[in-house]
Design a protein around this motif. Sequence first.
Motif, PDB file in Angstrom:
ATOM      1  N   ILE A   8       0.858  -1.184   0.000  1.00  0.00           N
ATOM      2  CA  ILE A   8       0.000   0.000   0.000  1.00  0.00           C
ATOM      3  C   ILE A   8       0.898   1.240   0.000  1.00  0.00           C
ATOM      4  CG2 ILE A   8      -1.726   1.312   1.279  1.00  0.00           C
ATOM      5  CD1 ILE A   8      -2.814  -1.292   2.356  1.00  0.00           C
ATOM      6  N   LYS A   9       0.713   2.074  -1.012  1.00  0.00           N
ATOM      7  CA  LYS A   9       1.434   3.345  -1.117  1.00  0.00           C
ATOM      8  C   LYS A   9       0.474   4.356  -1.731  1.00  0.00           C
ATOM      9  CE  LYS A   9       5.930   5.223  -2.478  1.00  0.00           C
ATOM     10  NZ  LYS A   9       7.196   4.967  -3.207  1.00  0.00           N
ATOM     11  N   GLU A  10      -0.346   4.928  -0.886  1.00  0.00           N
ATOM     12  CA  GLU A  10      -1.388   5.850  -1.317  1.00  0.00           C
ATOM     13  C   GLU A  10      -1.055   7.253  -0.817  1.00  0.00           C
ATOM     14  OE1 GLU A  10      -4.231   5.037  -3.175  1.00  0.00           O
ATOM     15  OE2 GLU A  10      -3.151   3.155  -3.482  1.00  0.00           O
ATOM     16  N   VAL A  11      -1.608   8.231  -1.505  1.00  0.00           N
ATOM     17  CA  VAL A  11      -1.395   9.619  -1.143  1.00  0.00           C
ATOM     18  C   VAL A  11      -2.752  10.287  -0.952  1.00  0.00           C
ATOM     19  CG1 VAL A  11      -1.270  10.357  -3.570  1.00  0.00           C
ATOM     20  CG2 VAL A  11      -0.247  11.786  -1.763  1.00  0.00           C
ATOM     21  N   ILE A  12      -2.854  11.054   0.115  1.00  0.00           N
ATOM     22  CA  ILE A  12      -4.058  11.840   0.355  1.00  0.00           C
ATOM     23  C   ILE A  12      -3.646  13.316   0.331  1.00  0.00           C
ATOM     24  CG2 ILE A  12      -5.206  10.045   1.690  1.00  0.00           C
ATOM     25  CD1 ILE A  12      -4.401  11.452   4.222  1.00  0.00           C
ATOM     26  N   LYS A  13      -4.558  14.128  -0.152  1.00  0.00           N
ATOM     27  CA  LYS A  13      -4.295  15.564  -0.279  1.00  0.00           C
ATOM     28  C   LYS A  13      -5.001  16.290   0.861  1.00  0.00           C
ATOM     29  CE  LYS A  13      -3.709  15.467  -5.288  1.00  0.00           C
ATOM     30  NZ  LYS A  13      -4.144  16.017  -6.597  1.00  0.00           N
ATOM     31  N   VAL A  14      -4.225  17.162   1.532  1.00  0.00           N
ATOM     32  CA  VAL A  14      -4.739  17.916   2.673  1.00  0.00           C
ATOM     33  C   VAL A  14      -4.552  19.396   2.379  1.00  0.00           C
ATOM     34  CG1 VAL A  14      -4.618  18.258   5.163  1.00  0.00           C
ATOM     35  CG2 VAL A  14      -4.069  16.008   4.186  1.00  0.00           C
ATOM     36  N   GLU A  15      -5.669  20.133   2.359  1.00  0.00           N
ATOM     37  CA  GLU A  15      -5.627  21.578   2.167  1.00  0.00           C
ATOM     38  C   GLU A  15      -5.605  22.238   3.538  1.00  0.00           C
ATOM     39  OE1 GLU A  15      -8.794  22.903  -0.254  1.00  0.00           O
ATOM     40  OE2 GLU A  15      -8.238  21.668  -2.001  1.00  0.00           O
ATOM     41  N   LEU A  16      -4.470  22.889   3.862  1.00  0.00           N
ATOM     42  CA  LEU A  16      -4.301  23.550   5.139  1.00  0.00           C
ATOM     43  C   LEU A  16      -4.499  25.053   4.975  1.00  0.00           C
ATOM     44  CD1 LEU A  16      -1.147  21.655   6.477  1.00  0.00           C
ATOM     45  CD2 LEU A  16      -3.549  21.202   6.977  1.00  0.00           C
ATOM     46  N   ASP A  17      -5.137  25.630   5.931  1.00  0.00           N
ATOM     47  CA  ASP A  17      -5.409  27.073   5.902  1.00  0.00           C
ATOM     48  C   ASP A  17      -4.089  27.837   5.987  1.00  0.00           C
ATOM     49  OD1 ASP A  17      -6.532  29.513   5.930  1.00  0.00           O
ATOM     50  OD2 ASP A  17      -7.609  29.282   7.831  1.00  0.00           O
ATOM     51  N   GLY A  18      -3.795  28.569   4.947  1.00  0.00           N
ATOM     52  CA  GLY A  18      -2.579  29.361   4.925  1.00  0.00           C
ATOM     53  C   GLY A  18      -1.386  28.656   4.337  1.00  0.00           C
ATOM     54  N   HIS A  19      -1.498  27.362   4.013  1.00  0.00           N
ATOM     55  CA  HIS A  19      -0.356  26.634   3.454  1.00  0.00           C
ATOM     56  C   HIS A  19      -0.676  25.979   2.120  1.00  0.00           C
ATOM     57  CE1 HIS A  19       1.256  27.117   7.497  1.00  0.00           C
ATOM     58  NE2 HIS A  19       2.440  26.743   7.024  1.00  0.00           N
ATOM     59  N   GLY A  20      -1.876  26.060   1.688  1.00  0.00           N
ATOM     60  CA  GLY A  20      -2.226  25.444   0.422  1.00  0.00           C
ATOM     61  C   GLY A  20      -2.393  23.936   0.554  1.00  0.00           C
ATOM     62  N   CYS A  21      -2.141  23.209  -0.511  1.00  0.00           N
ATOM     63  CA  CYS A  21      -2.353  21.756  -0.566  1.00  0.00           C
ATOM     64  C   CYS A  21      -1.059  21.024  -0.202  1.00  0.00           C
ATOM     65  CB  CYS A  21      -2.831  21.344  -1.959  1.00  0.00           C
ATOM     66  SG  CYS A  21      -3.269  19.608  -2.080  1.00  0.00           S
ATOM     67  N   THR A  22      -1.188  20.044   0.688  1.00  0.00           N
ATOM     68  CA  THR A  22      -0.060  19.237   1.145  1.00  0.00           C
ATOM     69  C   THR A  22      -0.394  17.760   0.915  1.00  0.00           C
ATOM     70  OG1 THR A  22       0.472  20.867   2.838  1.00  0.00           O
ATOM     71  CG2 THR A  22       1.445  18.680   3.095  1.00  0.00           C
ATOM     72  N   GLU A  23       0.611  16.970   0.528  1.00  0.00           N
ATOM     73  CA  GLU A  23       0.427  15.535   0.301  1.00  0.00           C
ATOM     74  C   GLU A  23       0.930  14.736   1.500  1.00  0.00           C
ATOM     75  OE1 GLU A  23       2.351  14.473  -3.283  1.00  0.00           O
ATOM     76  OE2 GLU A  23       0.774  15.298  -4.587  1.00  0.00           O
ATOM     77  N   VAL A  24       0.136  13.743   1.884  1.00  0.00           N
ATOM     78  CA  VAL A  24       0.501  12.830   2.975  1.00  0.00           C
ATOM     79  C   VAL A  24       0.492  11.414   2.416  1.00  0.00           C
ATOM     80  CG1 VAL A  24      -0.088  11.940   5.256  1.00  0.00           C
ATOM     81  CG2 VAL A  24      -0.462  14.353   4.723  1.00  0.00           C
ATOM     82  N   TRP A  25       1.601  10.702   2.564  1.00  0.00           N
ATOM     83  CA  TRP A  25       1.709   9.340   2.033  1.00  0.00           C
ATOM     84  C   TRP A  25       1.310   8.321   3.104  1.00  0.00           C
ATOM     85  CZ3 TRP A  25       2.685   8.048  -2.950  1.00  0.00           C
ATOM     86  CH2 TRP A  25       3.150   9.063  -3.784  1.00  0.00           C
ATOM     87  N   ILE A  26       0.497   7.369   2.670  1.00  0.00           N
ATOM     88  CA  ILE A  26       0.073   6.256   3.535  1.00  0.00           C
ATOM     89  C   ILE A  26       0.758   4.987   3.009  1.00  0.00           C
ATOM     90  CG2 ILE A  26      -1.858   5.033   4.565  1.00  0.00           C
ATOM     91  CD1 ILE A  26      -1.829   8.005   5.175  1.00  0.00           C
ATOM     92  N   LYS A  27       1.612   4.398   3.824  1.00  0.00           N
ATOM     93  CA  LYS A  27       2.379   3.243   3.377  1.00  0.00           C
ATOM     94  C   LYS A  27       2.135   2.062   4.315  1.00  0.00           C
ATOM     95  CE  LYS A  27       6.098   6.070   1.397  1.00  0.00           C
ATOM     96  NZ  LYS A  27       7.554   6.358   1.414  1.00  0.00           N
ATOM     97  N   ALA A  28       2.118   0.867   3.715  1.00  0.00           N
ATOM     98  CA  ALA A  28       1.972  -0.370   4.491  1.00  0.00           C
ATOM     99  C   ALA A  28       2.368  -1.542   3.609  1.00  0.00           C
ATOM    100  CB  ALA A  28       0.549  -0.555   5.004  1.00  0.00           C
ATOM    101  N   ALA A  29       2.868  -2.586   4.229  1.00  0.00           N
ATOM    102  CA  ALA A  29       3.213  -3.835   3.535  1.00  0.00           C
ATOM    103  C   ALA A  29       2.371  -4.945   4.148  1.00  0.00           C
ATOM    104  CB  ALA A  29       4.701  -4.140   3.666  1.00  0.00           C
ATOM    105  N   VAL A  30       1.336  -5.358   3.428  1.00  0.00           N
ATOM    106  CA  VAL A  30       0.453  -6.431   3.881  1.00  0.00           C
ATOM    107  C   VAL A  30       1.013  -7.751   3.353  1.00  0.00           C
ATOM    108  CG1 VAL A  30      -1.913  -7.273   3.966  1.00  0.00           C
ATOM    109  CG2 VAL A  30      -1.477  -4.819   3.789  1.00  0.00           C
ATOM    110  N   VAL A  31       1.466  -8.600   4.260  1.00  0.00           N
ATOM    111  CA  VAL A  31       2.120  -9.852   3.880  1.00  0.00           C
ATOM    112  C   VAL A  31       1.324 -11.023   4.433  1.00  0.00           C
ATOM    113  CG1 VAL A  31       4.398  -8.785   3.800  1.00  0.00           C
ATOM    114  CG2 VAL A  31       3.600  -9.805   5.928  1.00  0.00           C
ATOM    115  N   GLU A  32       1.567 -12.179   3.842  1.00  0.00           N
ATOM    116  CA  GLU A  32       0.928 -13.394   4.313  1.00  0.00           C
ATOM    117  C   GLU A  32       1.626 -13.905   5.568  1.00  0.00           C
ATOM    118  OE1 GLU A  32       0.699 -16.392   1.381  1.00  0.00           O
ATOM    119  OE2 GLU A  32      -0.695 -15.306   0.090  1.00  0.00           O
ATOM    120  N   GLN A  33       0.849 -14.624   6.372  1.00  0.00           N
ATOM    121  CA  GLN A  33       1.413 -15.263   7.560  1.00  0.00           C
ATOM    122  C   GLN A  33       2.065 -16.568   7.127  1.00  0.00           C
ATOM    123  OE1 GLN A  33      -1.358 -16.350  10.688  1.00  0.00           O
ATOM    124  NE2 GLN A  33      -0.044 -15.349  12.183  1.00  0.00           N
TER     125      GLN A  33
END
Length: 874
Positions: free
Chosen positions: A132-157
């Motif tokens: 999992i390597k997804e990006v969400i966009k966050v609009e902050l007041d006074g800073h414009g648009c910022t990207e936050v990356w969501i990362k995870a490695a889902v593996v088998e047991q």
Amino acid sequence: QFKLIVENPKKPVAPGLQVTAFVEYYPENEKDLEDRILLLIEDDIVDIPLLGLIPCCCLEIQSEINFGAVIANSKIISKEISIANHGSSSGTFKISYDGVVLLNIEPTSGAVEPKSIKKVKVDICTDVPRIIKEVIKVELDGHGCTEVWIKAAVVEQVLKVLGVSRGNILECINFGPVYFGSSKTEQVSLYNESPECMDWVAVLEDDAVGGEMGTDLQRSADAGLQDLSLKNTIKDVDVSTLILCTPNQGTLLPYEKSLVTLCFSPKKFRRDFGVNDSSLKQDYVLFLRFEAVGNKDGYLQALSDGATAVTMNHPRHTELALTGSGLPVMLTFNPGPVIKFMDCFLGEQTQVLCTLKNESESLPITFSFCKTANFNISPKKGKIKKKCAKDVIFSFSPHQIGTLKVKQVVDIIGTGVEENNLQLSKTKSFHQIYLSFIGVCKSKRKNILFKINPGITPMISNATGQFVADGLGQCADTAPVAILKSTQTQIHTHQINRNCKDDAFIAFPNDRAASIRPSEWNKKYRTIFTKTERYNYIDPEFSYTECERLSKEAHKEYYTEFISSLRQRRLQKDAARQFHIYNNSVNIGLKPAEGLMSPKISITDFHKEKLQFKMLPLDENCLLTSRKLAEIGSKSSVKEIRSGLSAVPSSTQEKEDSNLTLTSKQLHQILIGPSTMDFGDVCVYSTTARKLHIINNLLVHIWIQIEIEIDELQQTSPLSQVVPPLTKTHIPIVFETNTLGTFKRSFTYTINNQHRGHVLVVAKAVSVELELSAREVILNPVPGYLAGTEFRTTVRVYNPRNYPAEFIWKPIITGRRTAFSIQPAKGLVEAYRDLECEVVWHPGFNSPEAGEFNLCVRKGNTIKLKCFAKVTPH
């Protein structure tokens, strides 16, 4: 917009004094201002800048959230994003995401107060292995648009079986040839190649394809097919006695290795009839499966049509093949097994040379001869290599006269292990061979000496009674003393001695030589005829003193107690040995039928209901087999209880069982699932239920508690149940939602308030919908119709959803009026049902031959239907 309030001093400021000035700032618009103050000190000028700033927010958000490596176990996991406001006024934020991996982000917008932090929760589902390597966009007041990356490695047991020395992945362990009755051990390493703890259990597949038990794989196919008696024999064999695994359950920490010992103990399967199989080799091919406890994917699958059928499939597991061969002991004796010795006299010795040959081509033999009276063996023990021989001398040294027939036991020594501790190996006798020794000891002729018997004539004597044969021909070490109870004879008893005590002894006249010896102080002697108490001299130089006598008695009592304790210890060991022999799930340590009376059966017992199946408990040290699990599961799944179960433990037995801490092997026999409940397409405002199956294959009660904090599943009931032993039941999980979109949430459950599990609920909330059997219909006239006759046809309306749909037919009017009509014009179609509607064309002057209708579904979709009338000219 700055104002200076100060009173300048008219005189110089003395040392230690101060002058205070005030600066006021009153902004009139939202704009930062800048100015300065000039301070004149004597000849110096000090420039003091003034800054007037408007209050604003300063939002900051972390740029990445890393879940790390997680297990693909269909669980919803969450992490939080922190939005910090370092400014002096509140600021707003807004989050947008257009992907499909992240399940839930809340809140997606809001305000952050000054000098505070706002938490935003992000959920992901670990249903399938992926990166999992997804990006969400966050609009902050006074800073414009910022990207936050969501990362995870889902593996088998993953659970791997590795070699102990080299660490390579093992797929097969070959024990090689092993004698029947002995054992051979091998060690493997279990490796948890996953970032979470794992409870595991070992299951022996005794019904797997490709398994062999007791078959000689080197024989031809025809010979194997003809030997059908062996196949009938092994059906009832407990395969768990052939393969031992210690430990057979446990818990592995993330990336931890654990040592597992496997023991192969072949047992010979005897044929029901036919050939002598004493020299036949028996090969074994078995499969051992290491599984993760709690992995219910594939074990239970609830059917969408509501049926109670439960499908049993194996989850992902690690399989290890075990191969080995069982060999009989082939030790021959030449001469033997009956060995006859030459006749000899007492004190002499005869010998026989015997050759022991090991006929086995694979294994050596270690032998040991048991000790036997009158016979000696040299050497008594030894080892014979494969296809080799060894000479042994049997000696006959008799110590008694006569014909001696002895059964000589030959122990075959091998390696054995304790069932509770396979790592503790010991040497023991696993096989015995019996030889017969026959020897004759003759007696020597000797001269018989006669001596005069000066005393009482014996009962057996010669004619004169004067000479007695002495076969020993040598003097006795002790003088003859004749002792008789005085009460046994009354011949010539003196009158005053008629009432003598019973403890007195009678001295014969020929014991004078022993009358002056040291005697026991507490015994009396009387004459044989008159019973007069006789003088008995005790020599003080040879007699015991009182202290010596007490010491001797104490010494004798000590050794008496010592011998008694040895006997008691021997009896306890024998009792423990007998208990160990019968210590199984059937006999429970009691010797079968020992002291038990057969029950008396009356005629009324035959009219009672048949006894319910009661499965014997599985020993914790015993290895689980697939056949045992299938047998227990088939019995427990028959007895399904639909209602009437207790919500909390009430009886004493239920309370005791509900407080038990279950082992991994016991948890493996409790099936709760499916672990992923897919409701499919579900209409909003509708209620849908799926069954959560619970199968208790244990002999104890279990207490199931469900914890649901999801609004869409609040209608689920009951949330707590006590499931009896060997019982199957289910809990209906009710889903209800008012929001369109994909739904993925998980709820947890506990067993006995200790062991936790979870179930993933998946659904797609949709609006009501109707489908048509055709988008266009053609109305054909009936042959031989009359003018003015109506044209008719039908169209079918389907409801594929789980909620009733209201509809209405609305004609589409273009320029001319329509000549078509549909009946019923409105109505209701039940869930998963259909309704047939009739389309009619009314012919007339200037009637259009085409028309359109809209099927409008209330709070649902709209479908267009085109109608055509096919008019043929006459």
